[in-house]
Design an enzyme around this catalytic site. Sequence first.
Site, PDB file in Angstrom:
ATOM      1  N   GLU A 196      34.965  89.735  40.324  1.00  0.00           N
ATOM      2  CA  GLU A 196      35.594  89.355  39.062  1.00  0.00           C
ATOM      3  C   GLU A 196      36.064  90.626  38.389  1.00  0.00           C
ATOM      4  O   GLU A 196      35.262  91.493  38.070  1.00  0.00           O
ATOM      5  CB  GLU A 196      34.588  88.666  38.156  1.00  0.00           C
ATOM      6  CG  GLU A 196      34.290  87.263  38.593  1.00  0.00           C
ATOM      7  CD  GLU A 196      33.046  86.734  37.911  1.00  0.00           C
ATOM      8  OE1 GLU A 196      32.842  87.033  36.731  1.00  0.00           O
ATOM      9  OE2 GLU A 196      32.282  86.051  38.600  1.00  0.00           O
TER      10      GLU A 196
ATOM     11  N   ASP B  56      30.810  88.589  24.717  1.00  0.00           N
ATOM     12  CA  ASP B  56      30.208  89.717  25.417  1.00  0.00           C
ATOM     13  C   ASP B  56      29.263  90.535  24.553  1.00  0.00           C
ATOM     14  O   ASP B  56      29.471  90.711  23.365  1.00  0.00           O
ATOM     15  CB  ASP B  56      31.302  90.632  25.970  1.00  0.00           C
ATOM     16  CG  ASP B  56      31.978  90.002  27.178  1.00  0.00           C
ATOM     17  OD1 ASP B  56      31.270  89.743  28.164  1.00  0.00           O
ATOM     18  OD2 ASP B  56      33.190  89.743  27.120  1.00  0.00           O
TER      19      ASP B  56
END
Lengths: 393, 256
Positions: free
Chosen positions: B46, B57
Site C-alpha cells: 500500500e 492517522d
Amino acid sequence: MKYGVNEQGYYGDFGGAYIPEMLYPNVEELRQQYAKVINDPDFKAEYDGLLRDYVGRPSPLYHAKRYSEKYGANLFFKREDLNHTGSHKINNAIGQILLAIRLGKKRIIAETGAGQHGVATATVCALKGIECVVYMGEVDMERQAPNVSRMKMLGAKVIPATSGSKTLKDATNEAMRDWINNPVDTHYIIGSVVGPYPYPDMVAQFQSVISFETRKQLLQKTGSELPQYVLACVGGGSNAMGMFYHFLDDQAVNLIAVEAAGQGVNSGHSAATTFLGREGVLHGSRTILMQTEDGQVVEPYSISAGLDYPGIGPQHAHLYKIKRAQYVSITDDEALQAGLLCSQLEGIIPAIETAHALAYLEKMTFKADDNVVICISGRGDKDLSTYIKYFNF
Amino acid sequence: MNRLNKLFESKKDNLLSIYFTAGYPELNTTVAIAEALEKAGVDFLEIGFPYSDPVADGPTIQHSSERALENGMNLNQLFEELKDLRERVSIPVLLMGYFNPMLQYGIERFCKKAVEAGVDGVIVPDLPMYEYETLYSRYFIDNGLSNIFLVTPQTSQERVRRIDSLSNSFIYLLSSSSITGKNLQLSNAIEDYYKRIKAMQLKNPAIIGFGISSNETFKKACEYARGAIVGSAFVKFLEQDNYLERIPEFIKSIKN
C-alpha cells in the site's frame, strides 16, 4: 425549506458525510436520532427553558442610535454578546449536550478556535456534570489565553493541537481523531455549521433561534418582520447561519456574510474562503475551501481566531454559489477600527470576529428608512490584549 | 482477474502487506522501497499519497505525510515515480490516501493514471459508500481498479454485507476503531468481532490492519484473517539510515 438540507445531507452540490468508516456508526446514530430528539416536546421544553433561564434569552434587539445616525439608516444590533458565556456559541452547546444525554453519551469532546465554543461546551458540561475535553490550537491558546483559563476553571481538560498551523483546523482534526478512538460513549459537539451531515443542519437549527427572535422583535420595533439587510461574520459560519436562517425564504432580505481577509485577500495571509477557495472536501463535508492546486488544505490567517478557518459550512457554500447571500471580506485593520468605533459610539466592545461584520457597514450605502440587523455574535473581553496591543492603550 | 485476485487465489494464509508514504523520507524512492519489500517476501503493498489533514492517522503517519508534502510529493510526482513500477515490481500494489487530493486531480483521470502505472486498487478512508456508488464507482469499474472498504468492530452486519457486495478484491478489517499507529489490543469483544466476520462467509477475503506492528500481532491477526497490514511500524523504521538495505531485516522480524 427551500434552502435546507436534503435526505442525503446535501445543499445543492455541497454537504454529505465524507468520513472514514470508524466515524460512520456515530454519525449515523446522530443522523437517525437528531430530528426525532429535537422535535420531541420534552427536549424542546428543556432546551427553551435553559435558553430562557440560563442563557438569558431572548437576547435583545437593540436599536443602535448613534450607529444609525452615522450610517444613515435604522441599525439594530442582535445582542448575542449578552448571552451567558458571551457569545452565540452557547445556543448550540445547550442543544447538543441535551441531545448527547438523550443518546446516553458519557463524555464530551469539542474543538475551539477563539475559545468561545470551548467555553460554551465546558459550561454546559459543568451544568450537566459530564466529562469535557476541548482541543485547541497551540497558537490560539496563546492569543485567547483568558478563555483557556475559563475552560479550566469550568473543569474542562484543554488539549493543545500541535500539528499544522496549530489553529482551529488542527484542533478539529484532533477532535475527530479522539472521536474515532472513542466511538461508543463520546459525543463530539462541533461548534460550527461544518462537519459531516447532520452537523451543519443540526447546528444551524440550534442557532436559528437568533433569527426566530429577530423577526418578532423587528415586528415590534419597526412594524415589519423583514429588514432590508442582515449582516454577520463568517468563519465556519454558525452565527451567520443562525442570523440568516428564518430570512432565507424572504428574497427581499439581503443577506451579507463577512469573511476575514486578514492582511488582505491577496496578501497570502487571509481567511477569505469564498475569494480564495475552490470546491473540495474538508472535515467531512463537500464545501468551498482554501487549498493548493494538489488539494492540500491551505493554512488560513486572520487576527481573529474564530474566523481563522480554511472552509465554510456547506450551506454557506450553497448560498454563495446560488447567490442567495453575498460574501464579502474585511481586513484585520478594518475590523479592529470597527471594534474601536463600536466601543466608543455605542459602549459595546465587540469580539474581533463580530467587528468584521460591523466594519462592512463602512462599505455600504443605505436609504434613510432601511432597517439593518447586525449580529453582535460575541463580546470583546477575550480580545482585549489584541486591541490593547494594536491601539497602544 | 487482477493481481490481487490472483494473489488471494494462490496464497491462502499469512499474507503480509506493508504500507509506506510516498515521498517519505525522500522523493524518488517509491519504487526502490517497493522493490526491496517484494524481494524481502512481502505479498502486496500500500503506497500512501500524502494529505495535509489525515484525520484517520496517528502521529507517525501524520509526520510522514507532512514530510512527504514538504519534500514536494503530490499525485503528479507519484505517477511520475511509478512509471517503471511494473518493470521492477510484480506483487499487487494499492494506493491509499484521502479523497480531496484525488478529487482535485480528477477522479476519472486518477483511475486511468493509476491503472496505467500498474496499480491494482485504492483505499480511500473518507470516500463513503453512498458517494462512491452514486458518483464514482463507474470510473473504478471501467478501469478495472479495485476500491477497498474498511470495516470496524462497530460496522453493522448489514453494512458489512453491502461492503462485501461492492468489493471485488478484499475487505480491510480494522483491529479496533482507532486511528493508525496504536497497538493491537486483543479482547474478548475483538475476538468475537473477528469470529463474527469469519462466520459471515463473505465472498471477499479479509485482511486485518491498524495496530499490527510485530511478529506477535501479525501472527495473532493471521489466525482470524487471510493476512495483515503493517503501516506505522514500517514508516517509523524508515527514519533510520540505510533503510533500503535493512528492509529484509524488518520484514523478517514481522514474519519470523
